[in-house]
Write a protein that holds these residues in place. Structure first.
Motif, PDB file in Angstrom:
ATOM      1  N   ILE A   1      -5.483 101.739  48.822  1.00 61.57           N
ATOM      2  CA  ILE A   1      -4.668 100.761  49.531  1.00 61.57           C
ATOM      3  C   ILE A   1      -5.616  99.804  50.241  1.00 61.57           C
ATOM      4  CG2 ILE A   1      -2.982 100.415  51.407  1.00 61.57           C
ATOM      5  CD1 ILE A   1      -1.935 103.257  50.740  1.00 61.57           C
ATOM      6  N   TYR A   2      -5.386  98.510  50.012  1.00 60.97           N
ATOM      7  CA  TYR A   2      -6.105  97.503  50.793  1.00 60.97           C
ATOM      8  C   TYR A   2      -5.197  97.109  51.945  1.00 60.97           C
ATOM      9  CZ  TYR A   2      -7.728  93.038  52.465  1.00 60.97           C
ATOM     10  OH  TYR A   2      -8.142  92.036  53.288  1.00 60.97           O
TER      11      TYR A   2
ATOM     12  N   MET B   1      -8.713 106.186  48.818  1.00 61.19           N
ATOM     13  CA  MET B   1      -9.448 105.251  49.667  1.00 61.19           C
ATOM     14  C   MET B   1      -8.487 104.291  50.359  1.00 61.19           C
ATOM     15  SD  MET B   1     -12.527 103.067  48.079  1.00 61.19           S
ATOM     16  CE  MET B   1     -13.879 102.558  49.090  1.00 61.19           C
ATOM     17  N   ILE B   2      -8.787 103.949  51.608  1.00 61.91           N
ATOM     18  CA  ILE B   2      -8.078 102.867  52.279  1.00 61.91           C
ATOM     19  C   ILE B   2      -9.140 101.856  52.705  1.00 61.91           C
ATOM     20  CG2 ILE B   2      -6.657 102.188  54.267  1.00 61.91           C
ATOM     21  CD1 ILE B   2      -5.254 104.884  54.077  1.00 61.91           C
TER      22      ILE B   2
ATOM     23  N   LEU C   1     -10.825 101.364  64.727  1.00 60.87           N
ATOM     24  CA  LEU C   1     -10.588 102.146  63.515  1.00 60.87           C
ATOM     25  C   LEU C   1     -10.876 103.634  63.724  1.00 60.87           C
ATOM     26  CD1 LEU C   1     -12.042  99.605  60.904  1.00 60.87           C
ATOM     27  CD2 LEU C   1      -9.687  99.844  61.712  1.00 60.87           C
ATOM     28  N   GLY C   2     -11.840 103.936  64.610  1.00 63.98           N
ATOM     29  CA  GLY C   2     -12.157 105.346  64.889  1.00 63.98           C
ATOM     30  C   GLY C   2     -10.936 106.106  65.388  1.00 63.98           C
TER      31      GLY C   2
ATOM     32  N   ALA D   1     -12.826 102.689  54.324  1.00 60.11           N
ATOM     33  CA  ALA D   1     -13.969 101.789  54.142  1.00 60.11           C
ATOM     34  C   ALA D   1     -13.597 100.402  54.619  1.00 60.11           C
ATOM     35  CB  ALA D   1     -14.374 101.742  52.672  1.00 60.11           C
ATOM     36  N   ARG D   2     -14.595  99.673  55.071  1.00 59.35           N
ATOM     37  CA  ARG D   2     -14.372  98.268  55.438  1.00 59.35           C
ATOM     38  C   ARG D   2     -14.407  97.424  54.168  1.00 59.35           C
ATOM     39  NH1 ARG D   2     -16.271  97.152  60.670  1.00 59.35           N
ATOM     40  NH2 ARG D   2     -15.641  95.007  60.287  1.00 59.35           N
ATOM     41  N   ALA D   3     -13.591  96.387  54.121  1.00 55.56           N
ATOM     42  CA  ALA D   3     -13.601  95.473  52.989  1.00 55.56           C
ATOM     43  C   ALA D   3     -14.983  94.831  52.877  1.00 55.56           C
ATOM     44  CB  ALA D   3     -12.529  94.404  53.179  1.00 55.56           C
TER      45      ALA D   3
END
Ligand SMILES: [Zn+2]
Length: 329
Positions: free
Chosen positions: A139-140, A266-267, A281-282, A303-305
């Motif tokens: 998912i993005y 993954m996101i 995000l943490g 993960a970061r884009a």
């Protein structure tokens, strides 16, 4: 016979404030880029010519002409049907109602054109050239003023029956929560977006809260945004810290829903608010971990884009590339 020129694509990212256009090759290399302002208030009659101008400018910068382009991909802010190429409506593009954007561009340029929602385009960009390369189920999430998403299931963007799937920003998290731009109440983006964060800060200041947030916004409540609040929090402002913690909490609640429904590997998180990094995000991921099924949470990677502002144009170009594959020699 001379070598056939490499296939090139035009990728267009149509947003409420900007139009970004790039000439891109099949490997995702950007040859040129044009950045224009969207004349959004003037409606499609002004925006479509502005898109065409932006495409002409990008082509010009790359030293290319329309005939040298294989196809055009457009990622547009709003609800659209990728099969028919009709943009139904958009909260950021006033005056758009059932506009056959794909058909209009095809007629103007004489090139196959493909339309997709902007968050789906960003997801395709990250899937083909960014953080989600080789991912099958991911998912993005675009965290900005609102929340957009592209959901990839078994390697394909999930578009739904009418093409409007993936509107995760409008899943209801709090049935009696704040009013959303969509007309509903308590949508995820009214609780966990950059817009929600700025609104909460303004509300608290109006109530007379003691905070340095306003100082970081040069005394202008209109200038309060996520960046300003982050700076105040980093300088020890307790209200700023509390507001970010609240957004992170709701972000985690929504993430848990997505993890339970889709079981993604993954996101990938992008958008302006994601620049807040671990501070936001943490705790959001921790909250998701408290709520999601352990079996699903254990396998998800956050993960970061990787593509930044180019994710949309690259995804739109990839859409054009993949859509014509098989129809070409
Ligand atoms: Zn909504």
């Amino acid at each position: 016979m001379p070598d056939k020129a490499e296939p090139l694509f035009l990728g267009v990212d149509l947003g409420g404030t900007k139009i970004l256009t790039a000439v891109v090759n099949a490997q995702g290399k950007i040859l040129s880029r044009d950045h224009s302002v969207t004349p959004a208030a003037e409606g499609p009659k002004a925006v479509i010519p502005a898109m065409l101008d932006s495409m002409a400018s990008a082509l010009n910068q790359a030293g290319k002409n329309v005939p040298e382009i294989s196809a055009v991909g457009i990622g547009a802010a709003g609800l659209s049907n990728p099969r028919t190429g009709v943009l139904f409506t958009s909260p950021n593009l006033p005056g758009w109602r059932d506009v056959p954007l794909k058909g209009i561009i095809e007629k103007k340029l004489g090139k196959k054109t493909f339309l997709i929602n902007d968050a789906n385009a960003a997801a395709l960009g990250e899937l083909c050239f960014g953080a989600a390369r080789n991912a099958c189920n991911f998912i993005y999430l675009g965290l900005g003023t609102g929340i957009g998403a592209g959901i990839v299931v078994d390697g394909k963007i999930c578009t739904g029956a009418a093409g409007t799937a993936g509107e995760v920003g409008h899943m209801v998290i709090h049935d009696d929560g704040p009013r959303c731009n969509c007309g509903n109440r308590g949508c995820w983006e009214t609780l966990a977006s950059g817009g929600a964060l700025a609104r909460d800060a303004r509300d608290k200041i109006k109530e007379g809260a003691r905070t340095s947030i306003l100082d970081y916004a040069a005394g202008d409540t209109e200038k309060i945004d996520a960046e300003v609040i982050q700076k105040a929090a980093q300088d020890g402002d307790s209200l700023a810290g509390e507001l970010i913690a609240r957004i992170a909490y709701y972000l985690g609640v929504g993430l848990a829903n997505l993890i339970n429904i889709f079981n993604p590997e993954m996101i990938v998180i992008g958008g302006g608010l994601s620049n807040m990094g671990d501070m936001l995000l943490g705790p959001a991921c921790e909250e998701a971990g408290r709520r999601a099924f352990k079996q699903a949470y254990r396998v998800v990677r956050f993960a970061r884009a990787e593509l930044g502002r180019n994710s949309g144009v690259l995804g739109a170009a990839a859409l054009a590339r993949d859509s014509i594959a098989g129809t070409q020699d």
